[in-house]
Design a protein around this motif. Structure first.
Motif, mmCIF file in Angstrom:
data_model
loop_
_atom_site.group_PDB
_atom_site.id
_atom_site.type_symbol
_atom_site.label_atom_id
_atom_site.label_comp_id
_atom_site.label_asym_id
_atom_site.label_seq_id
_atom_site.Cartn_x
_atom_site.Cartn_y
_atom_site.Cartn_z
ATOM 1 N N VAL A 137 0.854 -1.183 0.000
ATOM 2 C CA VAL A 137 0.000 0.000 0.000
ATOM 3 C C VAL A 137 0.893 1.237 0.000
ATOM 4 N N PHE A 138 0.689 2.109 -0.989
ATOM 5 C CA PHE A 138 1.495 3.311 -1.137
ATOM 6 C C PHE A 138 0.631 4.562 -0.934
ATOM 7 N N GLU A 139 1.295 5.670 -0.666
ATOM 8 C CA GLU A 139 0.568 6.921 -0.439
ATOM 9 C C GLU A 139 -0.134 7.418 -1.699
ATOM 10 N N GLY A 140 0.440 7.168 -2.861
ATOM 11 C CA GLY A 140 -0.176 7.661 -4.085
ATOM 12 C C GLY A 140 0.552 7.199 -5.329
ATOM 13 N N ASN A 141 0.120 7.743 -6.478
ATOM 14 C CA ASN A 141 0.650 7.318 -7.777
ATOM 15 C C ASN A 141 2.142 7.556 -7.923
ATOM 16 N N ASP A 142 2.654 8.628 -7.319
ATOM 17 C CA ASP A 142 4.060 8.980 -7.492
ATOM 18 C C ASP A 142 5.007 7.972 -6.858
ATOM 19 N N ASP A 143 4.503 7.172 -5.922
ATOM 20 C CA ASP A 143 5.370 6.239 -5.206
ATOM 21 C C ASP A 143 5.677 4.975 -6.002
ATOM 22 N N LEU A 144 4.751 4.557 -6.836
ATOM 23 C CA LEU A 144 4.881 3.257 -7.487
ATOM 24 C C LEU A 144 6.106 3.157 -8.404
ATOM 25 N N PRO A 145 6.422 4.169 -9.233
ATOM 26 C CA PRO A 145 7.629 4.048 -10.073
ATOM 27 C C PRO A 145 8.899 3.887 -9.254
ATOM 28 N N TYR A 146 8.983 4.595 -8.126
ATOM 29 C CA TYR A 146 10.184 4.491 -7.299
ATOM 30 C C TYR A 146 10.270 3.134 -6.630
ATOM 31 N N TYR A 147 9.225 2.751 -5.899
ATOM 32 C CA TYR A 147 9.290 1.490 -5.156
ATOM 33 C C TYR A 147 9.317 0.281 -6.085
ATOM 34 N N GLY A 148 8.614 0.370 -7.219
ATOM 35 C CA GLY A 148 8.658 -0.726 -8.173
ATOM 36 C C GLY A 148 10.065 -0.965 -8.689
ATOM 37 N N THR A 149 10.789 0.134 -8.949
ATOM 38 C CA THR A 149 12.177 0.026 -9.406
ATOM 39 C C THR A 149 13.072 -0.544 -8.319
ATOM 40 N N VAL A 150 12.903 -0.063 -7.091
ATOM 41 C CA VAL A 150 13.738 -0.537 -5.979
ATOM 42 C C VAL A 150 13.489 -2.018 -5.718
ATOM 43 N N GLU A 187 11.610 11.430 -2.491
ATOM 44 C CA GLU A 187 12.316 12.369 -3.367
ATOM 45 C C GLU A 187 13.694 12.712 -2.823
ATOM 46 N N ASN A 188 13.816 12.835 -1.512
ATOM 47 C CA ASN A 188 15.122 13.125 -0.913
ATOM 48 C C ASN A 188 16.113 11.996 -1.170
ATOM 49 N N GLN A 189 15.597 10.787 -1.323
ATOM 50 C CA GLN A 189 16.447 9.616 -1.521
ATOM 51 C C GLN A 189 16.910 9.464 -2.969
ATOM 52 N N MET A 190 16.261 10.173 -3.894
ATOM 53 C CA MET A 190 16.528 9.952 -5.312
ATOM 54 C C MET A 190 17.514 10.928 -5.930
ATOM 55 N N VAL A 191 17.793 12.044 -5.277
ATOM 56 C CA VAL A 191 18.630 13.069 -5.885
ATOM 57 C C VAL A 191 19.878 13.312 -5.043
ATOM 58 N N GLY A 192 20.911 13.812 -5.683
ATOM 59 C CA GLY A 192 22.142 14.091 -4.971
ATOM 60 C C GLY A 192 23.342 14.031 -5.887
ATOM 61 N N PRO A 193 24.526 14.352 -5.376
ATOM 62 C CA PRO A 193 25.747 14.371 -6.193
ATOM 63 C C PRO A 193 26.059 13.051 -6.865
ATOM 64 N N ASP A 194 25.763 11.920 -6.185
ATOM 65 C CA ASP A 194 26.071 10.624 -6.780
ATOM 66 C C ASP A 194 25.249 10.390 -8.041
#
Length: 314
Positions: A45-58, A125-132
């Motif tokens: 169960v996810f909070e909304g539509n935006d979560d599925l692409p991230y968690y599905g990939t992970v 979103e904080n987990q997806m962006v950064g210098p790496d």
């Protein structure tokens, strides 16, 4: 702390009770539909539509033998209310997991549990962006490695870091307002997430726009913010990159990637050694790209590996 009028409190309570009745029932219908088919597979169960692409990939990165049926709620409040509703109905379903953003309000007073993954930082979103991620994108999508232009990568990452510091300065009061509202249960009518509403670029520097930030975050008209003391030591102790609103950070990262793309494809690049075409669209479906490049948080990896349904798992 701001005191709300009795009438306002009553209206807010009625509205929250109405939503609490309606939304969890909608999510429960999705749940019942899955289970009524005789399937006992893992439900996430996810909070909304935006979560599925991230968690599905992970999920595919961490345990590609995992399959799950997704349920998309309409926010964290509804997800946690559904979880509570399921518990009250004594439906002890071991094959269900929940994924929420920590935000500024954590579990919102609902009980924690091993069946819930809560982000280490503010949001996914904080987990997806950064210098790496920037390093990888510059080398691959911006073709620095293929064009022997790798010498510019470190300089661009440093340039991004300088603009990121300016972003933090501009967005500090915005996050401070939202933090205060969440901690004091002040309803915000809708937070504008378009980062260009808050900041702009002038002479290669990030500066604030003239827009009213209280209007942008949906501050209620019945509360005079001029009498509010927004200073909070707990807020000052937060890490801006990890603990502040992730959608702002994500939007800023996309803006910077767009800026670097425009520079890379210009006749006389400022940050790159030569002009080269770039097909990558930072404003497109970039979540899956970022999710692949960003490190998977250790807590999320452990949570996924503990879930039922993996081949060979108990």
């Amino acid at each position: 702390m701001v005191e709300l009028s009795q009438q306002t409190r009553g209206a807010g309570l009625i509205d929250s009770m109405r939503k609490a009745r309606e939304i969890p029932q909608v999510v429960l219908q999705q749940y019942s539909s899955i289970r009524s088919k005789g399937e006992n597979s893992l439900i996430c169960v996810f909070e909304g539509n935006d979560d599925l692409p991230y968690y599905g990939t992970v999920f595919r990165l961490v345990a590609n033998d995992h399959t799950f049926a997704p349920i998309l709620s309409k926010g964290k409040e509804q997800l946690l209310a559904f979880r509570q509703l399921l518990t009250k109905r004594e439906l002890n379903d071991p094959n269900i997991a929940y994924f929420i953003d920590r935000d500024f309000d954590g579990f919102k007073g609902y009980p924690e549990g091993d069946d819930v993954y809560c982000t280490d930082g503010y949001s996914i979103e904080n987990q997806m962006v950064g210098p790496d991620v920037l390093y990888d994108l510059l080398g691959s999508e911006y073709k620095c490695e293929a064009s022997n232009d790798s010498a510019c990568v470190d300089a661009i990452v440093q340039h991004y870091g300088a603009r990121l510091n300016e972003f933090v300065d501009v967005m500090r009061p915005v996050n401070q307002i939202i933090y205060y509202a969440r901690k004091n249960k002040i309803p915000l009518s809708g937070i504008e997430n378009k980062i260009r509403k808050y900041l702009k670029f002038e002479d290669d520097a990030v500066v604030a726009t003239d827009n009213d930030v209280f209007e942008l975050v949906g501050w209620p008209e019945f509360i005079d913010y001029s009498s509010v003391d927004f200073n909070d030591q707990a807020f000052l102790e937060l890490d801006p990159i990890i603990d502040w609103r992730g959608k702002f950070l994500f939007g800023f990262f996309v803006e910077m990637l767009t800026y670097y793309k425009a520079d890379r494809t210009s006749e006389q690049p400022k940050h790159f050694g030569s002009k080269i075409g770039v097909k990558f669209d930072p404003r497109g479906e970039s979540v899956r790209v970022f999710a692949v490049l960003a490190p998977v948080p250790d807590a999320l990896r452990r949570f996924i590996l503990r879930l039922p349904g993996r081949m060979g798992s108990q």
